[in-house]
Design a protein around this motif. Structure first.
Motif, PDB file in Angstrom:
ATOM      1  N   ARG A 194      -9.133  24.980  28.177  1.00 42.50           N
ATOM      2  CA  ARG A 194      -9.033  23.539  28.438  1.00 42.50           C
ATOM      3  C   ARG A 194      -8.957  22.758  27.128  1.00 42.50           C
ATOM      4  NH1 ARG A 194     -13.365  23.876  32.272  1.00 42.50           N
ATOM      5  NH2 ARG A 194     -12.492  24.601  34.231  1.00 42.50           N
ATOM      6  N   ILE A 195      -9.749  23.194  26.142  1.00 45.91           N
ATOM      7  CA  ILE A 195      -9.754  22.488  24.857  1.00 45.91           C
ATOM      8  C   ILE A 195      -8.389  22.655  24.170  1.00 45.91           C
ATOM      9  CG2 ILE A 195     -10.785  22.461  22.537  1.00 45.91           C
ATOM     10  CD1 ILE A 195     -13.449  23.287  24.055  1.00 45.91           C
ATOM     11  N   PHE A 196      -7.839  23.864  24.294  1.00 44.42           N
ATOM     12  CA  PHE A 196      -6.530  24.113  23.671  1.00 44.42           C
ATOM     13  C   PHE A 196      -5.421  23.392  24.449  1.00 44.42           C
ATOM     14  CE2 PHE A 196      -2.815  26.688  22.434  1.00 44.42           C
ATOM     15  CZ  PHE A 196      -2.973  26.650  21.055  1.00 44.42           C
ATOM     16  N   GLN A 244      -9.684   8.499  37.671  1.00 42.76           N
ATOM     17  CA  GLN A 244      -9.963   7.072  37.451  1.00 42.76           C
ATOM     18  C   GLN A 244     -10.295   6.777  35.982  1.00 42.76           C
ATOM     19  OE1 GLN A 244     -12.971   5.945  40.252  1.00 42.76           O
ATOM     20  NE2 GLN A 244     -11.514   5.785  41.939  1.00 42.76           N
ATOM     21  N   LEU A 245     -10.942   7.759  35.329  1.00 41.03           N
ATOM     22  CA  LEU A 245     -11.341   7.553  33.934  1.00 41.03           C
ATOM     23  C   LEU A 245     -10.149   7.670  32.978  1.00 41.03           C
ATOM     24  CD1 LEU A 245     -14.610   9.681  33.986  1.00 41.03           C
ATOM     25  CD2 LEU A 245     -14.523   7.214  33.718  1.00 41.03           C
ATOM     26  N   ALA A 246      -9.127   8.395  33.425  1.00 38.55           N
ATOM     27  CA  ALA A 246      -7.978   8.647  32.549  1.00 38.55           C
ATOM     28  C   ALA A 246      -7.219   7.351  32.281  1.00 38.55           C
ATOM     29  CB  ALA A 246      -7.056   9.665  33.205  1.00 38.55           C
ATOM     30  N   SER A 247      -6.714   7.245  31.064  1.00 43.73           N
ATOM     31  CA  SER A 247      -5.838   6.105  30.779  1.00 43.73           C
ATOM     32  C   SER A 247      -4.731   6.549  29.840  1.00 43.73           C
ATOM     33  CB  SER A 247      -6.630   4.941  30.181  1.00 43.73           C
ATOM     34  OG  SER A 247      -6.979   5.242  28.857  1.00 43.73           O
ATOM     35  N   LYS A 248      -3.717   5.677  29.692  1.00 42.99           N
ATOM     36  CA  LYS A 248      -2.497   6.073  28.977  1.00 42.99           C
ATOM     37  C   LYS A 248      -2.746   6.426  27.507  1.00 42.99           C
ATOM     38  CE  LYS A 248      -0.033   2.766  30.915  1.00 42.99           C
ATOM     39  NZ  LYS A 248       0.788   1.579  30.803  1.00 42.99           N
ATOM     40  N   ASP A 249      -3.633   5.659  26.859  1.00 42.64           N
ATOM     41  CA  ASP A 249      -3.785   5.855  25.415  1.00 42.64           C
ATOM     42  C   ASP A 249      -4.939   6.798  25.055  1.00 42.64           C
ATOM     43  OD1 ASP A 249      -5.518   4.087  26.403  1.00 42.64           O
ATOM     44  OD2 ASP A 249      -5.368   2.615  24.786  1.00 42.64           O
ATOM     45  N   THR A 250      -5.416   7.576  26.034  1.00 44.66           N
ATOM     46  CA  THR A 250      -6.468   8.540  25.702  1.00 44.66           C
ATOM     47  C   THR A 250      -6.084   9.928  26.193  1.00 44.66           C
ATOM     48  OG1 THR A 250      -7.618   8.115  27.774  1.00 44.66           O
ATOM     49  CG2 THR A 250      -8.350   6.861  25.848  1.00 44.66           C
ATOM     50  N   LYS A 251      -6.671  10.934  25.506  1.00 40.20           N
ATOM     51  CA  LYS A 251      -6.543  12.332  25.958  1.00 40.20           C
ATOM     52  C   LYS A 251      -7.939  12.782  26.378  1.00 40.20           C
ATOM     53  CE  LYS A 251      -4.688  14.717  22.598  1.00 40.20           C
ATOM     54  NZ  LYS A 251      -4.021  15.635  21.697  1.00 40.20           N
ATOM     55  N   LEU A 287     -17.656  15.813  28.614  1.00 41.90           N
ATOM     56  CA  LEU A 287     -16.369  15.116  28.671  1.00 41.90           C
ATOM     57  C   LEU A 287     -16.004  14.676  27.254  1.00 41.90           C
ATOM     58  CD1 LEU A 287     -14.100  13.871  30.498  1.00 41.90           C
ATOM     59  CD2 LEU A 287     -15.458  11.770  30.489  1.00 41.90           C
ATOM     60  N   LEU A 288     -14.826  15.075  26.804  1.00 41.99           N
ATOM     61  CA  LEU A 288     -14.324  14.654  25.492  1.00 41.99           C
ATOM     62  C   LEU A 288     -13.154  13.705  25.717  1.00 41.99           C
ATOM     63  CD1 LEU A 288     -14.179  18.152  23.724  1.00 41.99           C
ATOM     64  CD2 LEU A 288     -15.984  16.428  23.516  1.00 41.99           C
ATOM     65  N   VAL A 289     -13.207  12.577  25.059  1.00 38.65           N
ATOM     66  CA  VAL A 289     -12.125  11.600  25.204  1.00 38.65           C
ATOM     67  C   VAL A 289     -11.628  11.222  23.815  1.00 38.65           C
ATOM     68  CG1 VAL A 289     -11.448   9.374  26.155  1.00 38.65           C
ATOM     69  CG2 VAL A 289     -13.244  10.707  27.282  1.00 38.65           C
ATOM     70  N   GLN A 290     -10.352  11.479  23.579  1.00 38.48           N
ATOM     71  CA  GLN A 290      -9.761  11.153  22.271  1.00 38.48           C
ATOM     72  C   GLN A 290      -8.924   9.881  22.411  1.00 38.48           C
ATOM     73  OE1 GLN A 290      -7.288  14.237  20.646  1.00 38.48           O
ATOM     74  NE2 GLN A 290      -6.769  13.042  18.827  1.00 38.48           N
ATOM     75  N   SER A 291      -9.266   8.902  21.597  1.00 35.30           N
ATOM     76  CA  SER A 291      -8.558   7.633  21.677  1.00 35.30           C
ATOM     77  C   SER A 291      -7.906   7.355  20.324  1.00 35.30           C
ATOM     78  CB  SER A 291      -9.549   6.523  22.024  1.00 35.30           C
ATOM     79  OG  SER A 291      -8.911   5.285  21.940  1.00 35.30           O
ATOM     80  N   GLU A 292      -6.578   7.294  20.324  1.00 31.33           N
ATOM     81  CA  GLU A 292      -5.867   7.147  19.046  1.00 31.33           C
ATOM     82  C   GLU A 292      -6.085   5.776  18.427  1.00 31.33           C
ATOM     83  OE1 GLU A 292      -2.223   8.873  18.389  1.00 31.33           O
ATOM     84  OE2 GLU A 292      -2.960  10.779  19.181  1.00 31.33           O
ATOM     85  N   ASN A 293      -6.206   4.734  19.281  1.00 29.99           N
ATOM     86  CA  ASN A 293      -6.402   3.392  18.718  1.00 29.99           C
ATOM     87  C   ASN A 293      -7.877   3.010  18.624  1.00 29.99           C
ATOM     88  OD1 ASN A 293      -7.126   2.822  21.312  1.00 29.99           O
ATOM     89  ND2 ASN A 293      -5.186   1.850  21.842  1.00 29.99           N
ATOM     90  N   GLY A 294      -8.749   3.936  19.018  1.00 32.12           N
ATOM     91  CA  GLY A 294     -10.181   3.713  18.825  1.00 32.12           C
ATOM     92  C   GLY A 294     -10.853   2.823  19.856  1.00 32.12           C
ATOM     93  N   GLY A 295     -10.092   2.260  20.762  1.00 36.39           N
ATOM     94  CA  GLY A 295     -10.644   1.282  21.704  1.00 36.39           C
ATOM     95  C   GLY A 295     -11.442   1.879  22.853  1.00 36.39           C
ATOM     96  N   ASN A 296     -11.758   1.089  23.779  1.00 42.38           N
ATOM     97  CA  ASN A 296     -12.272   1.339  25.136  1.00 42.38           C
ATOM     98  C   ASN A 296     -13.525   2.207  25.288  1.00 42.38           C
ATOM     99  OD1 ASN A 296     -11.503   4.074  25.293  1.00 42.38           O
ATOM    100  ND2 ASN A 296     -10.229   3.777  27.096  1.00 42.38           N
ATOM    101  N   SER A 297     -14.327   2.395  24.237  1.00 44.19           N
ATOM    102  CA  SER A 297     -15.525   3.215  24.367  1.00 44.19           C
ATOM    103  C   SER A 297     -16.544   2.594  25.329  1.00 44.19           C
ATOM    104  CB  SER A 297     -16.169   3.421  22.999  1.00 44.19           C
ATOM    105  OG  SER A 297     -17.535   3.589  23.104  1.00 44.19           O
TER     106      SER A 297
END
Lengths: 219, 296
Positions: free
Chosen positions: A36-38, A208-215, A155-165
């Motif tokens: 899953r991580i890969f 529901q937690l997923a969004s466009k700018d996060t992995k 749960l790991l959430v990667q946000s490229e623009n740093g927002g939405n924490s």
């Protein structure tokens, strides 16, 4: 009290292919976490075993178990015992190393999994604490070095623009209990948020937690 | 979640509900699951256990790849048919069920880990023999598993259920304690008697090391489940008779954890010490894996 075992089915279960819940079913679970991580199946795998895993991986079927997980199989999949052959047929290179030293994550049943494809490499350090239950204590991925407390779910959430924490934490708190929260930076990769959760998330909550700018990676 | 066995027993008494019911309600609340979902998952586990007990005595039995274990559940079944067992038919039937299950496990068959695969035969060993003795219906058998799971969770969270961490006492010892406590409930005993049965069963197996020959879950694991099942029945009977352990269950669990931490690594599932280190054990390892360990 550790509180690692959260469900009656951690104790009565899993349904699995023998012979060992810690060294076989648990190894499948560590492999699945690495998968899953890969985010898929790698071209090249190196597994470092420590302590009991190093001494008994052959007898317990740990090799095929961990590779099954990396291929995405469930612990009771009939293909589990044939996973090494299946991986070889797919051209995946596999190396197992029995390390003589102590576990780097301080547990007798430790596997450190390196998964590679092209330039990308991830390293996942997991341990199998008994009955098929595992902990993930160290993850190196995409420039991040993540050190969870261990118990799943994570749960790991990667946000490229740093927002939405804050937004995400709020949403999570409404449906779950956050046992531990940390965040990590990597140059050019944004921010990685780590949430160690009390209860398992349902599929609908995840979407529901997923969004466009996060992995997201859910373990 | 219940932190201690004392809390679990107190909840059962104050709410006037069996421990199985407390476990079901906790599972529903924790996972926002319906009773049907929780019940049917346990029902599936029961089916897997029943299938392994049956498979182990079909034909000549099942054998592991190495040939170290297999076929002995069938020997026990045939021995029982002659009707001259020393410890009584029920006891030998429990042993047969336990060994059948672990022979299937050693042969890489499908099992339900209770709480681990190495100790997978202990619970079914007890459950399917008391099904016959007490004419348990399917609902009661499923409740047995919830009760066993409730006690097992407390043990796992306060000590360990891994041989590599705590030795065999953490695996077969825990399984035997869980089975004893659950047997008491389905036999009509009180929650306190379940706790006493757990304490006695675990006390009897304290110190048991994990010393698998060649690192395989075969010798002595398969037969240790026979003693796990037998010990559970004995402890359950003692508790139902009114015997008590004097040392409370929670303290026995803590003792098990401390003993496990004190065991040398050679006796914690490394396949080095104990029976694995005997001349015969070492020879078996050489025959199976050869001198050098190739790791490709």
């Amino acid at each position: 009290m550790s509180g690692n075992y959260k469900s009656v089915f951690d104790i009565i279960g899993p349904i699995m292919i023998g012979p060992s819940s810690s060294h076989t079913a648990g190894a499948v679970a560590i492999g699945r976490a690495a998968n899953r991580i890969f985010g898929g199946i790698p071209e090249d795998i190196t597994i470092h075993y420590y302590e009991s895993f190093a001494q008994t991986h052959k007898g317990h079927g740990t090799d095929y178990a961990i590779i099954s997980g990396i291929l995405g199989f469930e612990p009771d999949d009939k293909r589990v015992p044939d996973a090494l052959d299946i991986a070889h047929e797919q051209g995946i290179k596999i190396k197992f190393i029995e390390e003589a030293g102590d576990s780097p994550i301080d547990h007798p049943n430790t596997a450190v999994c390196e998964l590679r494809k092209g330039d990308r490499e991830i390293i996942v350090s997991g341990c199998s604490i008994g009955g098929g239950t595992i902990e993930i204590r160290d993850i190196k991925m995409d420039g991040f070095h993540i050190k969870p407390k261990g118990p799943l779910p994570i749960l790991l959430v990667q946000s490229e623009n740093g927002g939405n924490s804050e937004n995400l934490s709020d949403k999570l708190q409404k449906i779950n209990t956050i046992n531990h929260h940390a965040q990590y930076d990597a140059p050019g990769k944004g921010i990685m948020y780590e949430y160690d959760l009390e209860n398992r998330l349902k599929q609908k909550d995840l979407s529901q937690l997923a969004s466009k700018d996060t992995k997201m990676v859910y373990l | 979640m219940y932190d201690t066995i004392q809390e679990l027993v107190a909840a059962s008494m104050s709410q006037n509900k069996p421990i199985s019911e407390i476990m079901i309600e906790q599972e529903m609340a924790k996972n926002s699951a319906t009773r049907d979902e929780v019940w049917s998952q346990m029902s599936k586990n029961l089916d897997v256990m029943a299938a392994a007990v049956k498979r182990g005595v079909e034909g000549d039995g099942v054998f592991s790849k190495t040939g170290l274990t297999g076929g002995e559940a069938v020997l026990l079944k045939k021995y029982r048919e002659k009707g001259h067992t020393l410890s009584g038919d029920s006891m030998v039937e429990a042993v047969q069920n336990a060994i059948a299950t672990n022979e299937v496990n050693a042969a890489m068959g499908v099992v339900c880990a209770t709480p681990t695969a190495g100790s997978t035969g202990t619970l079914p060993g007890v459950l399917f023999v008391i099904q016959d003795r007490l004419n348990l219906d399917r609902d009661q058998m499923i409740r047995f598993l919830f009760t066993a799971g409730a006690f097992g969770m407390v043990i796992a969270n306060n000590a360990s259920i891994a041989g590599a961490t705590g030795g065999c006492q953490a695996e077969v010892g825990s399984a035997s304690a869980m089975a004893a406590a659950a047997a008491v409930e389905v036999a009509g005993g009180t929650a306190e008697q379940s706790s006493e049965a757990l304490a006695m069963a675990l006390s009897n197996l304290l110190g048991l090391v994990c010393d698998p020959v060649a690192g395989l879950v075969e010798l002595p694991c398969v037969k240790r489940n026979a003693i796990g099942a037998g010990n559970a029945l004995i402890a359950a009977d003692m508790a139902l008779a009114g015997c008590t352990n004097k040392i409370p269950a929670d303290e026995v669990v803590t003792a098990m954890d401390k003993i496990g931490r004190g065991l040398p690594r050679a006796l914690r599932e490394t396949g080095i010490g104990g029976l694995a280190g005997t001349p015969t054990g070492v020879k078996m390892k050489m025959t199976i894996f050869g001198q050098s360990v190739d790791v490709s």
